[in-house]
Design a protein around this motif. Structure first.
Motif, PDB file in Angstrom:
ATOM      1  N   VAL A 189       0.852  -1.188   0.000  1.00 48.30           N
ATOM      2  CA  VAL A 189       0.000   0.000   0.000  1.00 48.30           C
ATOM      3  C   VAL A 189       0.885   1.234   0.000  1.00 48.30           C
ATOM      4  CG1 VAL A 189      -1.857  -1.131   1.297  1.00 48.30           C
ATOM      5  CG2 VAL A 189      -0.116   0.181   2.527  1.00 48.30           C
ATOM      6  N   GLU A 190       0.271   2.369  -0.324  1.00 42.22           N
ATOM      7  CA  GLU A 190       0.905   3.665  -0.113  1.00 42.22           C
ATOM      8  C   GLU A 190       0.244   4.286   1.117  1.00 42.22           C
ATOM      9  OE1 GLU A 190       1.516   8.016  -2.272  1.00 42.22           O
ATOM     10  OE2 GLU A 190       1.038   6.236  -3.504  1.00 42.22           O
ATOM     11  N   PRO A 191       0.900   4.238   2.278  1.00 35.04           N
ATOM     12  CA  PRO A 191       0.261   4.739   3.497  1.00 35.04           C
ATOM     13  C   PRO A 191      -0.220   6.178   3.326  1.00 35.04           C
ATOM     14  CG  PRO A 191       2.252   3.543   4.047  1.00 35.04           C
ATOM     15  CD  PRO A 191       2.245   3.696   2.553  1.00 35.04           C
ATOM     16  N   GLY A 192      -1.415   6.426   3.833  1.00 34.66           N
ATOM     17  CA  GLY A 192      -2.020   7.745   3.717  1.00 34.66           C
ATOM     18  C   GLY A 192      -2.865   7.919   2.474  1.00 34.66           C
ATOM     19  N   THR A 193      -2.815   6.951   1.560  1.00 33.42           N
ATOM     20  CA  THR A 193      -3.606   7.006   0.327  1.00 33.42           C
ATOM     21  C   THR A 193      -4.629   5.886   0.338  1.00 33.42           C
ATOM     22  OG1 THR A 193      -1.739   7.940  -0.904  1.00 33.42           O
ATOM     23  CG2 THR A 193      -3.518   6.963  -2.186  1.00 33.42           C
ATOM     24  N   ALA A 194      -5.884   6.252   0.359  1.00 36.21           N
ATOM     25  CA  ALA A 194      -6.944   5.248   0.431  1.00 36.21           C
ATOM     26  C   ALA A 194      -6.993   4.401  -0.830  1.00 36.21           C
ATOM     27  CB  ALA A 194      -8.293   5.936   0.653  1.00 36.21           C
ATOM     28  N   GLN A 195      -7.300   3.118  -0.638  1.00 37.61           N
ATOM     29  CA  GLN A 195      -7.502   2.175  -1.736  1.00 37.61           C
ATOM     30  C   GLN A 195      -6.286   2.081  -2.656  1.00 37.61           C
ATOM     31  OE1 GLN A 195     -10.101   0.466  -0.993  1.00 37.61           O
ATOM     32  NE2 GLN A 195     -10.642   2.008   0.547  1.00 37.61           N
ATOM     33  N   SER A 196      -5.090   2.151  -2.078  1.00 43.11           N
ATOM     34  CA  SER A 196      -3.865   1.989  -2.865  1.00 43.11           C
ATOM     35  C   SER A 196      -3.325   0.566  -2.792  1.00 43.11           C
ATOM     36  CB  SER A 196      -2.789   2.965  -2.371  1.00 43.11           C
ATOM     37  OG  SER A 196      -2.447   2.709  -1.012  1.00 43.11           O
ATOM     38  N   LEU A 197      -4.092  -0.344  -2.208  1.00 45.26           N
ATOM     39  CA  LEU A 197      -3.672  -1.730  -2.044  1.00 45.26           C
ATOM     40  C   LEU A 197      -3.492  -2.409  -3.397  1.00 45.26           C
ATOM     41  CD1 LEU A 197      -3.378  -4.219  -0.052  1.00 45.26           C
ATOM     42  CD2 LEU A 197      -5.804  -4.632  -0.518  1.00 45.26           C
ATOM     43  N   ARG A 198      -2.384  -3.125  -3.547  1.00 47.20           N
ATOM     44  CA  ARG A 198      -2.197  -3.928  -4.747  1.00 47.20           C
ATOM     45  C   ARG A 198      -1.170  -5.031  -4.490  1.00 47.20           C
ATOM     46  NH1 ARG A 198       0.544   1.027  -7.291  1.00 47.20           N
ATOM     47  NH2 ARG A 198       2.789   0.587  -7.223  1.00 47.20           N
ATOM     48  N   VAL A 199      -1.231  -6.055  -5.319  1.00 47.99           N
ATOM     49  CA  VAL A 199      -0.215  -7.100  -5.324  1.00 47.99           C
ATOM     50  C   VAL A 199       0.798  -6.730  -6.399  1.00 47.99           C
ATOM     51  CG1 VAL A 199       0.263  -9.541  -5.692  1.00 47.99           C
ATOM     52  CG2 VAL A 199      -1.855  -8.838  -4.547  1.00 47.99           C
ATOM     53  N   GLU A 200       2.064  -6.680  -6.027  1.00 47.78           N
ATOM     54  CA  GLU A 200       3.084  -6.303  -7.005  1.00 47.78           C
ATOM     55  C   GLU A 200       4.343  -7.126  -6.791  1.00 47.78           C
ATOM     56  OE1 GLU A 200       4.396  -2.268  -6.657  1.00 47.78           O
ATOM     57  OE2 GLU A 200       4.357  -2.289  -4.484  1.00 47.78           O
ATOM     58  N   ASP A 201       5.187  -7.129  -7.799  1.00 49.22           N
ATOM     59  CA  ASP A 201       6.481  -7.789  -7.697  1.00 49.22           C
ATOM     60  C   ASP A 201       7.452  -6.872  -6.962  1.00 49.22           C
ATOM     61  OD1 ASP A 201       5.865 -10.173  -9.046  1.00 49.22           O
ATOM     62  OD2 ASP A 201       6.076  -9.179 -10.985  1.00 49.22           O
ATOM     63  N   VAL A 202       8.124  -7.413  -5.971  1.00 50.96           N
ATOM     64  CA  VAL A 202       9.103  -6.661  -5.191  1.00 50.96           C
ATOM     65  C   VAL A 202      10.394  -7.464  -5.158  1.00 50.96           C
ATOM     66  CG1 VAL A 202       7.298  -5.591  -3.776  1.00 50.96           C
ATOM     67  CG2 VAL A 202       8.425  -7.680  -2.976  1.00 50.96           C
ATOM     68  N   PRO A 203      11.523  -6.808  -4.858  1.00 50.28           N
ATOM     69  CA  PRO A 203      12.793  -7.541  -4.781  1.00 50.28           C
ATOM     70  C   PRO A 203      12.790  -8.557  -3.641  1.00 50.28           C
ATOM     71  CG  PRO A 203      13.159  -5.160  -4.952  1.00 50.28           C
ATOM     72  CD  PRO A 203      11.698  -5.352  -4.703  1.00 50.28           C
ATOM     73  N   GLN A 218       7.073   1.897   9.252  1.00 51.09           N
ATOM     74  CA  GLN A 218       8.435   2.119   8.769  1.00 51.09           C
ATOM     75  C   GLN A 218       9.245   0.860   8.464  1.00 51.09           C
ATOM     76  OE1 GLN A 218       9.602   4.675  12.082  1.00 51.09           O
ATOM     77  NE2 GLN A 218       9.529   6.459  10.726  1.00 51.09           N
ATOM     78  N   ILE A 219       8.671  -0.326   8.638  1.00 61.49           N
ATOM     79  CA  ILE A 219       9.357  -1.562   8.243  1.00 61.49           C
ATOM     80  C   ILE A 219       8.373  -2.430   7.468  1.00 61.49           C
ATOM     81  CG2 ILE A 219      10.894  -3.422   8.981  1.00 61.49           C
ATOM     82  CD1 ILE A 219      10.905  -2.348  11.749  1.00 61.49           C
ATOM     83  N   ASP A 220       8.839  -2.998   6.355  1.00 59.39           N
ATOM     84  CA  ASP A 220       7.978  -3.891   5.583  1.00 59.39           C
ATOM     85  C   ASP A 220       7.480  -5.043   6.449  1.00 59.39           C
ATOM     86  OD1 ASP A 220       7.951  -2.582   3.144  1.00 59.39           O
ATOM     87  OD2 ASP A 220       9.775  -3.575   2.431  1.00 59.39           O
ATOM     88  N   GLY A 221       6.255  -5.449   6.154  1.00 59.92           N
ATOM     89  CA  GLY A 221       5.635  -6.531   6.893  1.00 59.92           C
ATOM     90  C   GLY A 221       5.911  -7.886   6.281  1.00 59.92           C
ATOM     91  N   TYR A 222       5.031  -8.822   6.618  1.00 66.03           N
ATOM     92  CA  TYR A 222       5.216 -10.223   6.274  1.00 66.03           C
ATOM     93  C   TYR A 222       4.292 -10.677   5.143  1.00 66.03           C
ATOM     94  CZ  TYR A 222       7.577 -10.168  10.827  1.00 66.03           C
ATOM     95  OH  TYR A 222       8.417  -9.879  11.889  1.00 66.03           O
ATOM     96  N   GLY A 223       3.672  -9.728   4.445  1.00 68.21           N
ATOM     97  CA  GLY A 223       2.733 -10.074   3.385  1.00 68.21           C
ATOM     98  C   GLY A 223       3.399 -10.302   2.050  1.00 68.21           C
ATOM     99  N   SER A 224       4.390 -11.184   2.008  1.00 69.28           N
ATOM    100  CA  SER A 224       5.114 -11.485   0.773  1.00 69.28           C
ATOM    101  C   SER A 224       5.410 -12.976   0.717  1.00 69.28           C
ATOM    102  CB  SER A 224       6.420 -10.677   0.690  1.00 69.28           C
ATOM    103  OG  SER A 224       7.217 -10.887   1.842  1.00 69.28           O
ATOM    104  N   GLU A 225       5.736 -13.440  -0.483  1.00 65.85           N
ATOM    105  CA  GLU A 225       5.970 -14.877  -0.667  1.00 65.85           C
ATOM    106  C   GLU A 225       7.170 -15.368   0.133  1.00 65.85           C
ATOM    107  OE1 GLU A 225       4.381 -16.194  -4.943  1.00 65.85           O
ATOM    108  OE2 GLU A 225       5.923 -14.626  -5.059  1.00 65.85           O
TER     109      GLU A 225
END
Length: 352
Positions: free
Chosen positions: A6-20, A120-127
Motif C-alpha cells: 500500500v501507499e500509506p495515507g492514500t486510500a484504496q492503494s492496495l495492490r499485489v506487485e512484484d518486489v525484490p 516504517q518496516i515492511d511486513g510479512y505479506g510477501s511470498e
C-alpha cells in the motif's frame, strides 16, 4: 516475488506487485510465507488512515499477523529448515527508552519504535520474508493451518499478564471473567480464560452466525444483551473490553465486583460521545479498589506465552475462528467486511 503493498495515507492503494527478494542481514532467517491474518489495523492502513512507509519509499509491504516456514537459518540459531515460525511485529527504538532497553518494547515510552507491516518496516505479506532470529517464535507443527493467530493471541496473553500483575497487589483469586466483543481478540482472550479454569462469559451484539456456537464449544457462555444487565447478573471479577465501543467501555468500568480489574484492549474511534456520570463512577472505583488498565501490543515473552496457549488449544476449534481463506489473487475481497467474518486469512503460497 509477489507482495501485498500500500501507499500509506492514500486510500484504496492496495495492490499485489512484484518486489525484490528480501535483503539478507546478519543472523536472519529466510522464511517462505504461508499466510497472514487481516485485522482492523490493516483495514485502517488500506483506508489511508494509518501506517508509515519505510524511509525513502512510498510503499509499504503490509501484513503483521504472520505465519511462515523456515527455508534457511543460521547454524548458530535455534531454528532449522522446515520450522513453523511467526515474526514479532514491534522493534525497539534505535536509542531505546528504559522499557525498550529492558526488552519491554510493548511499553515504549517515547513512541519511536517501529513495526513490521505498520510503521516504517515492511511486513510479512510477501511470498518470502526475512526476520532476525531473535524476533522469530517457533510454533508447534500442529498449528500449520492456524498459526497466524499467534499475533492476536500474544496481545491477549499480555492482557492476562497485566491483569495478573495488578491483581497480585493483594489477595486475588478471580472466578468470573466477562469479555466484551467476540472478535478474534475476545475469543482468544476467552480461550486463555477457559485454560485458566475461569467461568468465562462473552458479550457480543449478534444473535446468529458462528459466534454463539464457537463460544459454546469453547466451554464459555454467550450473551447478547445490555452490558448493565449482564454485569449485574454476573458481578465479574475481571472484564476484558475488546471493542472500544464507548458504551461498553463505560459499562465495563462500572460493572465489576469489588476489587475488580478492567483491561481495555479495544481502540475507540473517537467519533461517538456518550454522557457519563463521572462522579458516581469515581466513587464506586475508589471505594471498591477497582482498577482500569489499557493494554496493547506484546513483547517476546507474550509471544511465547501465546504460542503455548495455542499449542494447548483444540486445533479444530481454532480453525473455526478463520472465516475465509483467500489467495493473493483474491485480495480485493479480503477487505470487504462480511457479517459472519471472525478472521480473514490471506494465503501467500497459493493455498498449498
Amino acid at each position: 516475488m509477489k507482495a501485498l503493498t500500500v501507499e500509506p495515507g492514500t486510500a484504496q492503494s492496495l495492490r499485489v506487485e512484484d518486489v525484490p527478494e528480501p535483503e539478507p542481514g546478519p543472523g536472519d532467517l529466510l522464511v517462505d510465507g504461508i499466510a497472514i491474518g487481516i485485522c482492523g489495523t490493516d483495514h485502517e492502513i488500506v483506508d489511508g488512515d494509518y501506517g508509515w512507509s519505510p524511509s525513502g519509499r512510498d510503499r509499504l509491504v503490509i501484513g503483521h499477523e504472520s505465519l511462515g516456514r523456515v527455508r534457511e537459518a543460521p547454524t548458530s540459531s535455534d531454528f532449522t529448515r522446515g520450522d513453523l515460525v511467526v515474526g514479532v511485529v514491534r522493534r525497539p527504538d534505535p536509542e531505546p527508552c528504559g522499557a525498550c532497553a529492558h526488552d519491554q518494547f510493548d511499553m515504549c515510552r517515547n513512541g519511536r519504535y517501529t513495526e513490521r507491516g505498520i510503521k516504517q518496516i515492511d511486513g510479512y505479506g510477501s511470498e518470502r520474508w526475512r526476520v532476525e532470529a531473535e524476533y522469530a517464535v517457533k510454533l508447534d507443527p500442529a498449528l500449520e493451518d492456524v498459526g497466524m493467530l499467534l499475533e492476536p493471541t500474544s496481545v491477549v496473553a499480555k492482557a492476562w499478564d497485566q491483569i495478573d500483575k495488578v491483581g497480585s497487589r493483594s489477595w486475588f483469586e478471580p472466578r468470573t471473567v466477562l469479555i466484551t466483543g467476540a472478535g478474534p481478540i475476545g475469543l482468544l482472550a476467552g480461550m486463555i480464560g477457559v485454560q485458566r479454569g475461569l467461568d468465562v462469559h462473552l458479550l457480543d451484539r449478534v444473535t446468529a452466525g458462528p459466534k454463539p456456537s464457537i463460544i459454546h464449544d469453547l466451554g464459555a457462555t454467550y450473551h447478547s444483551g445490555d452490558i448493565g444487565a449482564v454485569t449485574e447478573k454476573l458481578s465479574p471479577d475481571i472484564i476484558i473490553e475488546a471493542t472500544g465501543v464507548a458504551e461498553l467501555v463505560v459499562g465495563s468500568m462500572a460493572g465489576t465486583s469489588g476489587y475488580g480489574i478492567v483491561c481495555l484492549t479495544g481502540v475507540s474511534s473517537g467519533k461517538h460521545a456518550i454522557p457519563v456520570n463521572a462522579a458516581d463512577l469515581n466513587r464506586e472505583m475508589v471505594l471498591e479498589n477497582d482498577v482500569v488498565i489499557g493494554s496493547v501490543n506484546a513483547n517476546l515473552g507474550h509471544y511465547r506465552a501465546g504460542a503455548d496457549a495455542l499449542a494447548a488449544a483444540d486445533p479444530a476449534w481454532l480453525s473455526r475462528l478463520i472465516s475465509r481463506r483467500l489467495t493473493l489473487d483474491e485480495i480485493g475481497s479480503a477487505f470487504d467486511r462480511q457479517d459472519d467474518d471472525v478472521k480473514v486469512v490471506v494465503e501467500l503460497d497459493g493455498g498449498r
